[in-house]
Design a protein around this motif. Structure first.
Motif, PDB file in Angstrom:
ATOM      1  N   ILE A  36       0.659  -1.174  -0.028  1.00 16.27           N
ATOM      2  CA  ILE A  36      -0.159  -0.142  -0.003  1.00 16.27           C
ATOM      3  C   ILE A  36       0.915   1.262   0.045  1.00 16.27           C
ATOM      4  CG2 ILE A  36      -0.191  -0.052   2.585  1.00 16.27           C
ATOM      5  CD1 ILE A  36      -2.773   1.186   0.098  1.00 16.27           C
ATOM      6  N   CYS A  37       1.871   1.208   0.665  1.00 19.23           N
ATOM      7  CA  CYS A  37       2.871   2.332   0.734  1.00 19.23           C
ATOM      8  C   CYS A  37       3.495   2.808  -0.455  1.00 19.23           C
ATOM      9  CB  CYS A  37       3.998   2.534   1.800  1.00 19.23           C
ATOM     10  SG  CYS A  37       3.160   2.191   3.568  1.00 19.23           S
ATOM     11  N   ALA A  38       3.811   1.764  -1.117  1.00 22.76           N
ATOM     12  CA  ALA A  38       4.424   1.767  -2.590  1.00 22.76           C
ATOM     13  C   ALA A  38       3.379   2.253  -3.592  1.00 22.76           C
ATOM     14  CB  ALA A  38       5.134   0.507  -3.126  1.00 22.76           C
ATOM     15  N   LEU A  39       2.177   1.602  -3.523  1.00 26.99           N
ATOM     16  CA  LEU A  39       1.055   2.102  -4.454  1.00 26.99           C
ATOM     17  C   LEU A  39       0.672   3.575  -4.349  1.00 26.99           C
ATOM     18  CD1 LEU A  39      -1.132  -1.088  -4.193  1.00 26.99           C
ATOM     19  CD2 LEU A  39       0.379  -0.591  -6.133  1.00 26.99           C
ATOM     20  N   LEU A  40       0.694   3.905  -2.905  1.00 24.29           N
ATOM     21  CA  LEU A  40       0.223   5.641  -2.888  1.00 24.29           C
ATOM     22  C   LEU A  40       1.578   6.404  -3.219  1.00 24.29           C
ATOM     23  CD1 LEU A  40      -1.696   7.356  -1.900  1.00 24.29           C
ATOM     24  CD2 LEU A  40      -1.017   6.951   0.599  1.00 24.29           C
ATOM     25  N   ALA A  41       2.635   6.103  -3.012  1.00 28.73           N
ATOM     26  CA  ALA A  41       3.945   6.702  -3.403  1.00 28.73           C
ATOM     27  C   ALA A  41       3.496   7.016  -4.984  1.00 28.73           C
ATOM     28  CB  ALA A  41       5.042   6.158  -3.203  1.00 28.73           C
ATOM     29  N   LYS A  42       3.590   5.931  -5.628  1.00 27.47           N
ATOM     30  CA  LYS A  42       3.524   5.858  -7.112  1.00 27.47           C
ATOM     31  C   LYS A  42       2.141   6.952  -7.422  1.00 27.47           C
ATOM     32  CE  LYS A  42       4.745   0.947  -8.158  1.00 27.47           C
ATOM     33  NZ  LYS A  42       4.226  -0.268  -8.566  1.00 27.47           N
ATOM     34  N   TYR A  43       1.106   7.039  -6.792  1.00 28.95           N
ATOM     35  CA  TYR A  43       0.078   7.512  -7.149  1.00 28.95           C
ATOM     36  C   TYR A  43       0.394   9.091  -7.046  1.00 28.95           C
ATOM     37  CZ  TYR A  43      -4.525   9.676  -6.565  1.00 28.95           C
ATOM     38  OH  TYR A  43      -5.424  10.705  -6.850  1.00 28.95           O
ATOM     39  N   ILE A  44       1.105   9.501  -5.837  1.00 26.20           N
ATOM     40  CA  ILE A  44       1.581  10.812  -5.592  1.00 26.20           C
ATOM     41  C   ILE A  44       2.487  11.259  -6.661  1.00 26.20           C
ATOM     42  CG2 ILE A  44       2.806  12.437  -3.984  1.00 26.20           C
ATOM     43  CD1 ILE A  44       1.719  10.353  -1.808  1.00 26.20           C
ATOM     44  N   VAL A  45       3.570  10.630  -6.970  1.00 25.03           N
ATOM     45  CA  VAL A  45       4.409  10.854  -7.867  1.00 25.03           C
ATOM     46  C   VAL A  45       3.758  11.082  -9.385  1.00 25.03           C
ATOM     47  CG1 VAL A  45       6.233  10.334  -9.458  1.00 25.03           C
ATOM     48  CG2 VAL A  45       6.415   9.861  -6.961  1.00 25.03           C
ATOM     49  N   ASN A  46       2.997  10.557  -9.683  1.00 24.14           N
ATOM     50  CA  ASN A  46       1.973  10.730 -10.968  1.00 24.14           C
ATOM     51  C   ASN A  46       1.292  11.965 -10.843  1.00 24.14           C
ATOM     52  OD1 ASN A  46       2.702   8.511 -12.179  1.00 24.14           O
ATOM     53  ND2 ASN A  46       1.061   7.116 -11.278  1.00 24.14           N
ATOM     54  N   GLU A  47       0.759  12.260  -9.594  1.00 27.39           N
ATOM     55  CA  GLU A  47      -0.102  13.540  -9.581  1.00 27.39           C
ATOM     56  C   GLU A  47       1.042  14.720  -9.411  1.00 27.39           C
ATOM     57  OE1 GLU A  47      -3.115  14.781  -8.724  1.00 27.39           O
ATOM     58  OE2 GLU A  47      -3.832  12.549  -9.290  1.00 27.39           O
ATOM     59  N   GLU A  48       2.327  14.488  -8.889  1.00 26.46           N
ATOM     60  CA  GLU A  48       3.241  15.565  -8.946  1.00 26.46           C
ATOM     61  C   GLU A  48       3.883  15.803 -10.460  1.00 26.46           C
ATOM     62  OE1 GLU A  48       5.458  14.812  -4.963  1.00 26.46           O
ATOM     63  OE2 GLU A  48       6.489  13.818  -6.642  1.00 26.46           O
ATOM     64  N   GLN A  49       3.380  14.921 -11.399  1.00 25.89           N
ATOM     65  CA  GLN A  49       3.831  15.163 -12.816  1.00 25.89           C
ATOM     66  C   GLN A  49       2.584  15.646 -13.602  1.00 25.89           C
ATOM     67  OE1 GLN A  49       6.926  15.139 -14.161  1.00 25.89           O
ATOM     68  NE2 GLN A  49       7.698  14.861 -12.005  1.00 25.89           N
ATOM     69  N   GLY A  50       1.530  16.013 -12.903  1.00 25.63           N
ATOM     70  CA  GLY A  50       0.323  16.318 -13.533  1.00 25.63           C
ATOM     71  C   GLY A  50      -0.498  15.504 -14.331  1.00 25.63           C
ATOM     72  N   GLU A  51      -0.399  14.101 -13.984  1.00 22.94           N
ATOM     73  CA  GLU A  51      -1.325  13.041 -14.560  1.00 22.94           C
ATOM     74  C   GLU A  51      -2.676  13.309 -13.788  1.00 22.94           C
ATOM     75  OE1 GLU A  51      -0.310   9.147 -14.758  1.00 22.94           O
ATOM     76  OE2 GLU A  51       1.952   9.360 -15.526  1.00 22.94           O
ATOM     77  N   GLU A  52      -3.682  12.973 -14.926  1.00 23.67           N
ATOM     78  CA  GLU A  52      -4.977  12.769 -14.389  1.00 23.67           C
ATOM     79  C   GLU A  52      -5.414  11.542 -13.924  1.00 23.67           C
ATOM     80  OE1 GLU A  52      -8.136  14.556 -16.988  1.00 23.67           O
ATOM     81  OE2 GLU A  52      -7.129  16.293 -17.459  1.00 23.67           O
ATOM     82  N   GLN A  53      -5.946  11.551 -12.533  1.00 25.13           N
ATOM     83  CA  GLN A  53      -5.945  10.122 -12.260  1.00 25.13           C
ATOM     84  C   GLN A  53      -7.185  10.119 -11.186  1.00 25.13           C
ATOM     85  OE1 GLN A  53      -2.021   8.141 -10.509  1.00 25.13           O
ATOM     86  NE2 GLN A  53      -2.102  10.204  -9.743  1.00 25.13           N
ATOM     87  N   LYS A  54      -7.997   9.110 -11.106  1.00 25.90           N
ATOM     88  CA  LYS A  54      -9.066   8.883 -10.096  1.00 25.90           C
ATOM     89  C   LYS A  54      -8.520   9.126  -8.705  1.00 25.90           C
ATOM     90  CE  LYS A  54     -11.728   5.880 -13.128  1.00 25.90           C
ATOM     91  NZ  LYS A  54     -12.595   4.710 -13.226  1.00 25.90           N
TER      92      LYS A  54
END
Length: 303
Positions: A173-191
């Protein structure tokens, strides 16, 4: 120390990679069992191809390495996948362990083997209450390994790690959430990132501290013992999300479900490990920060 051979199975996995680096740094000769040795390279590590479900390959592995210590991390460890491939989990986690134990027995090596079990096991007595095939495979693996050691006078110990976290490829879970955050930092649109429950509690321990604990157990643990490898503190998934939010400027959208909160009423304490001289070095905050930095660096490589 440089003359001590340690065999690490599952060396290509999240914990295995950290274990290889750790034992090399401590001066051991490290033999790393992986499915395809040609794919891996790490300074000081001897990679050897071996499928632990192939008995003859395991015999050849042990004959070649002649290990003093064996850190058995090999096997399958995905709860969702275990529902679709239950027989694969029985074969990998139970028979793979038995092939290894038998090969060590036949070799005549006075090897000490530490089997990485799981805190997701359940009691194999009274009314059985398996939660998933993965738990079944790890429960049987543990009791089989300890029984085999008792029956055939082998030096077998079991470690029961909690939720291991830290830098490196992981599906936790910690890795999955970190990946999500990094994608957000790069401006990706995510649910929004979905948590089953913000109140679910887990014991998180840095994988680097866990590997250090494994060495302590290999060197000083009691034969036949079962030792929890954990921090002794439980955090909620909501706390994980909050700390990550404080480590990033991204706008993180978290959705929490209403699943019943889980977690022990009182965390298991690593009493025996502390008696043997082990203390964790990585705080929870350090671990999450290092996970974020790992995925930031990984993202930067392919941008």
């Amino acid at each position: 120390m440089s003359q001590i051979n340690v065999l690490i199975t599952g060396a290509a996995g999240f914990t295995g990679r950290h274990a290889c680096r750790y034992f090399v740094a401590k001066g051991y000769h490290v033999a790393a069992a992986v499915r395809n040795a040609a794919k891996y390279s790490e300074p000081g590590v001897e990679y050897i191809s071996c499928d632990l479900t192939r008995r003859e390959q395991v015999r050849e592995l042990v004959k070649r390495v002649k290990p003093r210590y064996v850190l058995h991390l090999g096997g399958k460890n995905s709860v969702p996948e275990s529902w679709g491939e239950p027989l694969l989990y029985m074969e990998s986690n139970i028979m793979g362990s038995l092939y290894l134990l038998q090969a060590l027995r036949e070799s005549g090596c006075s090897s000490r083997i530490l089997v990485a079990g799981s805190r997701l096991k359940f009691a194999l007595s009274g009314p059985l209450a398996p939660t998933h095939p993965y738990a079944l495979s790890k429960s049987v693996q543990e009791v089989t390994a300890l029984s085999w050691g008792k029956l055939f006078h082998q030096d077998v110990l079991v470690a029961e790690p909690g939720n291991l976290i830290g830098p490196g490829p992981s599906t936790g879970i910690c890795a999955l959430l970190a990946k999500y955050i990094v994608n957000e930092e790069q401006g990706e649109e995510q649910k929004p990132f979905h948590l089953s429950s913000a109140e679910e509690r887990r014991d998180f321990l840095d994988v680097r501290d866990a590997v250090a604990a494994y060495e302590v157990l290999l060197r000083h643990g009691e034969t036949g013992s079962v030792t929890p490898v954990c921090s002794g503190l439980e955090r909620t998934l909501g706390e994980v999300a909050q700390l990550y939010a404080s480590l990033s400027t991204a706008n993180i959208a978290i959705e929490a479900g209403d699943a019943p909160a889980s977690g022990a009423e009182e965390a298991v304490q690593p009493v025996r490990l502390r008696e043997l001289g082990w203390e964790p070095k990585y705080t929870w905050e350090m671990s999450l920060r290092d996970i974020l930095e790992y995925y930031r660096a990984e993202r930067a490589e392919w941008l």
